[in-house]
Design a protein around this motif. Structure first.
Motif, PDB file in Angstrom:
ATOM      1  N   ILE A 141       0.912  -1.038   0.106  1.00 35.48           N
ATOM      2  CA  ILE A 141      -0.136  -0.173  -0.044  1.00 35.48           C
ATOM      3  C   ILE A 141       0.809   1.316  -0.127  1.00 35.48           C
ATOM      4  O   ILE A 141       1.727   1.392   0.816  1.00 35.48           O
ATOM      5  N   GLN A 142       0.605   1.951  -0.998  1.00 38.39           N
ATOM      6  CA  GLN A 142       1.681   2.975  -1.286  1.00 38.39           C
ATOM      7  C   GLN A 142       1.740   4.271  -0.144  1.00 38.39           C
ATOM      8  O   GLN A 142       0.485   4.504   0.420  1.00 38.39           O
ATOM      9  N   GLY A 143       2.708   4.673   0.269  1.00 39.02           N
ATOM     10  CA  GLY A 143       2.769   5.723   1.239  1.00 39.02           C
ATOM     11  C   GLY A 143       2.540   5.074   2.964  1.00 39.02           C
ATOM     12  O   GLY A 143       2.456   5.929   3.689  1.00 39.02           O
ATOM     13  N   GLN A 144       2.401   3.730   2.946  1.00 39.58           N
ATOM     14  CA  GLN A 144       1.830   2.998   4.322  1.00 39.58           C
ATOM     15  C   GLN A 144       2.972   1.920   4.531  1.00 39.58           C
ATOM     16  O   GLN A 144       3.409   1.658   3.665  1.00 39.58           O
ATOM     17  N   GLN A 145       3.045   1.429   5.857  1.00 38.15           N
ATOM     18  CA  GLN A 145       3.519   0.315   6.472  1.00 38.15           C
ATOM     19  C   GLN A 145       2.640  -0.707   6.378  1.00 38.15           C
ATOM     20  O   GLN A 145       2.257  -1.057   7.379  1.00 38.15           O
ATOM     21  N   ALA A 146       2.209  -1.317   5.075  1.00 40.68           N
ATOM     22  CA  ALA A 146       1.024  -2.003   5.047  1.00 40.68           C
ATOM     23  C   ALA A 146       1.134  -2.715   3.769  1.00 40.68           C
ATOM     24  O   ALA A 146       1.314  -2.166   2.876  1.00 40.68           O
ATOM     25  N   LEU A 147       0.329  -3.950   3.718  1.00 39.39           N
ATOM     26  CA  LEU A 147      -0.023  -4.722   2.347  1.00 39.39           C
ATOM     27  C   LEU A 147      -1.384  -4.950   2.169  1.00 39.39           C
ATOM     28  O   LEU A 147      -1.988  -4.947   3.249  1.00 39.39           O
ATOM     29  N   ILE A 148      -1.589  -4.856   0.803  1.00 40.03           N
ATOM     30  CA  ILE A 148      -3.039  -5.504   0.579  1.00 40.03           C
ATOM     31  C   ILE A 148      -2.944  -6.780  -0.051  1.00 40.03           C
ATOM     32  O   ILE A 148      -2.197  -6.830  -0.889  1.00 40.03           O
ATOM     33  N   LEU A 149      -3.856  -7.496   0.349  1.00 41.72           N
ATOM     34  CA  LEU A 149      -3.773  -8.854  -0.301  1.00 41.72           C
ATOM     35  C   LEU A 149      -5.104  -9.612  -0.823  1.00 41.72           C
ATOM     36  O   LEU A 149      -6.142  -9.352  -0.247  1.00 41.72           O
ATOM     37  N   ALA A 150      -5.013 -10.095  -1.986  1.00 45.00           N
ATOM     38  CA  ALA A 150      -6.205 -10.726  -2.606  1.00 45.00           C
ATOM     39  C   ALA A 150      -6.687 -11.941  -1.648  1.00 45.00           C
ATOM     40  O   ALA A 150      -5.373 -12.651  -1.227  1.00 45.00           O
ATOM     41  N   ASP A 151      -7.942 -12.098  -1.390  1.00 44.24           N
ATOM     42  CA  ASP A 151      -8.207 -13.216  -0.612  1.00 44.24           C
ATOM     43  C   ASP A 151      -9.447 -13.794  -1.222  1.00 44.24           C
ATOM     44  O   ASP A 151     -10.852 -13.505  -1.101  1.00 44.24           O
ATOM     45  N   PRO A 152      -9.446 -15.004  -1.772  1.00 45.29           N
ATOM     46  CA  PRO A 152     -10.722 -15.588  -2.528  1.00 45.29           C
ATOM     47  C   PRO A 152     -11.843 -16.172  -2.003  1.00 45.29           C
ATOM     48  O   PRO A 152     -13.015 -16.282  -2.067  1.00 45.29           O
ATOM     49  N   ALA A 153     -11.403 -16.034  -0.366  1.00 44.23           N
ATOM     50  CA  ALA A 153     -12.632 -16.442   0.511  1.00 44.23           C
ATOM     51  C   ALA A 153     -13.405 -15.414   1.151  1.00 44.23           C
ATOM     52  O   ALA A 153     -14.432 -15.415   1.403  1.00 44.23           O
ATOM     53  N   GLY A 165     -12.375 -11.429  -0.285  1.00 45.95           N
ATOM     54  CA  GLY A 165     -12.391 -10.279  -1.095  1.00 45.95           C
ATOM     55  C   GLY A 165     -10.979  -9.849  -1.066  1.00 45.95           C
ATOM     56  O   GLY A 165     -10.265 -10.091  -2.058  1.00 45.95           O
ATOM     57  N   TYR A 166     -10.468  -9.273  -0.044  1.00 43.20           N
ATOM     58  CA  TYR A 166      -9.287  -8.748   0.210  1.00 43.20           C
ATOM     59  C   TYR A 166      -8.912  -8.300   1.841  1.00 43.20           C
ATOM     60  O   TYR A 166      -9.875  -8.267   2.424  1.00 43.20           O
ATOM     61  N   ASP A 167      -7.753  -8.622   2.026  1.00 47.26           N
ATOM     62  CA  ASP A 167      -7.232  -8.155   3.371  1.00 47.26           C
ATOM     63  C   ASP A 167      -6.118  -7.175   3.441  1.00 47.26           C
ATOM     64  O   ASP A 167      -5.224  -7.038   2.528  1.00 47.26           O
ATOM     65  N   ILE A 168      -6.413  -6.148   4.210  1.00 53.04           N
ATOM     66  CA  ILE A 168      -5.367  -4.778   4.668  1.00 53.04           C
ATOM     67  C   ILE A 168      -4.550  -5.339   5.945  1.00 53.04           C
ATOM     68  O   ILE A 168      -5.278  -5.748   6.972  1.00 53.04           O
ATOM     69  N   MET A 169      -3.284  -5.539   5.686  1.00 53.64           N
ATOM     70  CA  MET A 169      -2.539  -5.847   6.835  1.00 53.64           C
ATOM     71  C   MET A 169      -1.491  -4.913   7.140  1.00 53.64           C
ATOM     72  O   MET A 169      -0.560  -4.246   6.395  1.00 53.64           O
ATOM     73  N   ASP A 170      -1.841  -4.306   8.305  1.00 53.99           N
ATOM     74  CA  ASP A 170      -1.019  -2.976   8.828  1.00 53.99           C
ATOM     75  C   ASP A 170      -0.069  -3.409   9.563  1.00 53.99           C
ATOM     76  O   ASP A 170       0.032  -4.290  10.882  1.00 53.99           O
ATOM     77  N   PHE A 171       1.387  -2.969   9.415  1.00 57.08           N
ATOM     78  CA  PHE A 171       2.638  -3.002  10.153  1.00 57.08           C
ATOM     79  C   PHE A 171       3.012  -2.034  10.793  1.00 57.08           C
ATOM     80  O   PHE A 171       4.143  -1.927  11.407  1.00 57.08           O
ATOM     81  N   SER A 172       2.396  -0.836  11.088  1.00 54.88           N
ATOM     82  CA  SER A 172       2.772   0.466  11.515  1.00 54.88           C
ATOM     83  C   SER A 172       2.454   0.223  13.020  1.00 54.88           C
ATOM     84  O   SER A 172       2.962   1.358  13.715  1.00 54.88           O
ATOM     85  N   ASN A 217      -2.834  -0.975  14.454  1.00 50.32           N
ATOM     86  CA  ASN A 217      -3.889  -2.145  14.683  1.00 50.32           C
ATOM     87  C   ASN A 217      -5.101  -1.620  13.700  1.00 50.32           C
ATOM     88  O   ASN A 217      -6.147  -1.728  14.062  1.00 50.32           O
ATOM     89  N   ARG A 218      -4.700  -1.433  12.607  1.00 56.77           N
ATOM     90  CA  ARG A 218      -5.627  -0.967  11.386  1.00 56.77           C
ATOM     91  C   ARG A 218      -5.958  -2.118  10.235  1.00 56.77           C
ATOM     92  O   ARG A 218      -6.412  -2.189   9.118  1.00 56.77           O
ATOM     93  N   SER A 219      -5.433  -3.402  10.673  1.00 55.30           N
ATOM     94  CA  SER A 219      -5.551  -4.520   9.828  1.00 55.30           C
ATOM     95  C   SER A 219      -7.051  -4.921   9.623  1.00 55.30           C
ATOM     96  O   SER A 219      -7.940  -4.955  10.469  1.00 55.30           O
ATOM     97  N   THR A 220      -7.416  -5.364   8.554  1.00 58.83           N
ATOM     98  CA  THR A 220      -8.974  -5.545   8.229  1.00 58.83           C
ATOM     99  C   THR A 220      -9.197  -6.385   7.094  1.00 58.83           C
ATOM    100  O   THR A 220      -8.375  -6.629   6.265  1.00 58.83           O
ATOM    101  N   ALA A 221      -9.963  -7.457   7.131  1.00 58.33           N
ATOM    102  CA  ALA A 221     -10.573  -8.061   6.206  1.00 58.33           C
ATOM    103  C   ALA A 221     -11.796  -7.661   5.685  1.00 58.33           C
ATOM    104  O   ALA A 221     -12.807  -7.198   6.334  1.00 58.33           O
ATOM    105  N   VAL A 222     -11.970  -7.268   4.167  1.00 58.31           N
ATOM    106  CA  VAL A 222     -12.964  -6.440   3.499  1.00 58.31           C
ATOM    107  C   VAL A 222     -13.588  -7.630   2.655  1.00 58.31           C
ATOM    108  O   VAL A 222     -13.073  -8.286   1.699  1.00 58.31           O
ATOM    109  N   GLN A 223     -15.003  -7.684   2.886  1.00 59.81           N
ATOM    110  CA  GLN A 223     -15.825  -8.355   1.807  1.00 59.81           C
ATOM    111  C   GLN A 223     -16.375  -7.537   0.620  1.00 59.81           C
ATOM    112  O   GLN A 223     -16.440  -6.409   0.706  1.00 59.81           O
ATOM    113  N   VAL A 224     -15.857  -8.265  -0.392  1.00 58.47           N
ATOM    114  CA  VAL A 224     -16.416  -7.849  -1.888  1.00 58.47           C
ATOM    115  C   VAL A 224     -17.668  -8.428  -2.043  1.00 58.47           C
ATOM    116  O   VAL A 224     -17.485  -9.526  -2.425  1.00 58.47           O
TER     117      VAL A 224
END
Length: 412
Positions: free
Chosen positions: A260-272, A274-281, A284-291
């Motif tokens: 994720i640009q400008g952040q200490q974080a990754l975004i990952l595709a998750d076929p179960a 939608g996608y997951d945001i994983m925060d390393f800063s 505690n902003r990590s979240t799983a997002v339903q699409v």
């Protein structure tokens, strides 16, 4: 517009055919798919991943973002197919073919022969691939993903088979050599070929700051979710053990990775989900997002021009565009159909003439889908390129269940 067989010029040595009409692969063997070369602004690459011989299909990217297939280049290795029911996505991974614009090099996995191949190229003619040395052992079984360091002088590979884990290599235009103390195990209970998608390794990623090697691993169920395996890079070696970072609550099947640009974080595709945001800063902003309506979001890429992420859904045959704000909140911007039963897989973006274009392997139709990203929420299809026709015209096997990977190069 599809490229027709009639528009392809035959330039192939008949001596490379066997009596059965199949190709006899040779290291560095190049098949000319089209001898007409224009003023290319870049190149796009994917691989045939055939068990009888793996070839890279290299296409020029024109100033309008459209593709012109140029060459099929033998990797010197064999393709492979995971135990996933015999369907598409034979490697159940992202990053099976990657490009370093810093070093003008391309790397590709040969899952069926447990090797990786590295090519160099002249940026003025990026479809002219030159094999560096010979294919080298991946250090394990069933390699599925590779990643260059930011400056392109280190390459790391992911093995997803019974002997699974990671290994890194020193690379330049004349050399590929294993780096000491970088062969590390994931400890997965796997088979060769890999069995999945559940429980299989997904992608390897060398962090742009050069501090970590990251691997995404798919979960088996909601009670056994996926995780990231994170090794520290210490003076050119990897830490002996990896740190485990579990998927956020609700996440399960960690697949393709994008920073994720400008952040200490990754975004990952998750076929179960939608996608997951994983925060390393540490916030505690990590979240799983339903699409809504998603069926199999597995691959992901980022556009610097729109500032958004593009996720490929093989099940729904669509691309989902997502924006992530400064608080790491994700929202869907738009959805785009790739066409009924196209089975889109791997994807990559190239910047051509100040505009981004997204290239997606529409595996079931043996096509490459090209879309121009005219702005946030404004993607449109500009080309559906047939790849089976040009390949069959020169006798190159193309199988919808085997084709894999997508990488691009843009001229500076």
């Amino acid at each position: 517009m599809k490229l027709t067989i009639a528009s392809v010029l035959l330039a192939f040595n008949l001596a490379s055919y066997s009596s059965a009409g199949t190709i006899l692969p040779r290291w560095g063997k190049t098949l000319e798919l089209n001898s007409c070369r224009g003023d290319a602004s870049g190149a796009a690459y994917f691989m045939t991943n055939e068990p009888t011989g793996n070839y890279i299909i290299a296409s020029d990217i024109g100033s309008d973002g459209k593709l012109n297939p140029r060459k099929a280049v033998y990797t010197g290795g064999l393709g492979g197919h995971a135990n996933n029911g015999g369907g598409g996505d034979g490697l159940v991974s992202q990053g099976s073919i990657v490009v370093s614009s810093a070093s003008n090099m391309l790397a590709v996995v040969n899952a069926g022969s447990n090797t990786i191949s590295v090519f160099s190229f002249d940026p003025s003619n990026p479809t002219d691939l030159r094999l560096v040395g010979a294919p080298i052992s991946s250090g394990g079984e069933f390699p599925t993903s590779v990643s260059f360091s930011k400056d392109g002088d280190m390459l790391c590979s992911l093995n997803g088979g019974e002997i699974n884990g990671v290994g890194c290599f020193k690379v330049n235009s004349t050399l590929i050599a294993p780096m000491t103390q970088t062969q590390r195990s994931l400890g997965l209970n796997q088979t060769t070929p890999a069995t999945g998608p559940p429980g299989s390794a997904s992608q390897i990623f060398v962090a742009p700051d050069g501090k970590n090697v990251v691997v995404s691993v798919k979960g088996m169920s909601t009670s056994a979710p996926g995780y990231l395996a994170v090794w520290d890079i210490i003076n050119g070696t990897l830490s002996k053990d990896f740190n485990t970072v579990p998927a956020p609550s609700g996440g399960q099947t960690l697949f393709g990775i994008a920073p994720i640009q400008g952040q200490q974080a990754l975004i990952l595709a998750d076929p179960a989900i939608g996608y997951d945001i994983m925060d390393f800063s540490g916030q505690n902003r990590s979240t799983a997002v339903q699409v809504d309506g998603q069926m199999a979001i597995c691959w992901i890429t980022y556009s610097s021009k729109t500032g958004n992420y593009y996720m490929i859904d093989a099940g729904a045959s669509r691309i989902t565009e997502v924006n992530v704000d400064n608080n790491l909140k994700g929202n869907t911007v738009n959805n785009y159909s790739t066409g009924n039963n196209t089975g889109p897989l791997d994807t990559a973006i190239a910047t051509i003439g100040g505009k981004d274009y997204i290239y997606t392997l529409a595996a079931r139709q043996t096509e490459v889908n090209v879309m121009s990203l005219d702005g946030p929420g404004q993607a449109q299809i500009v080309q559906k390129l047939d790849i089976a026709g040009p390949a069959s015209f020169v006798g190159l096997p193309i199988n919808a269940t085997n084709v894999q990977g997508m990488a691009t190069f843009s001229k500076p």
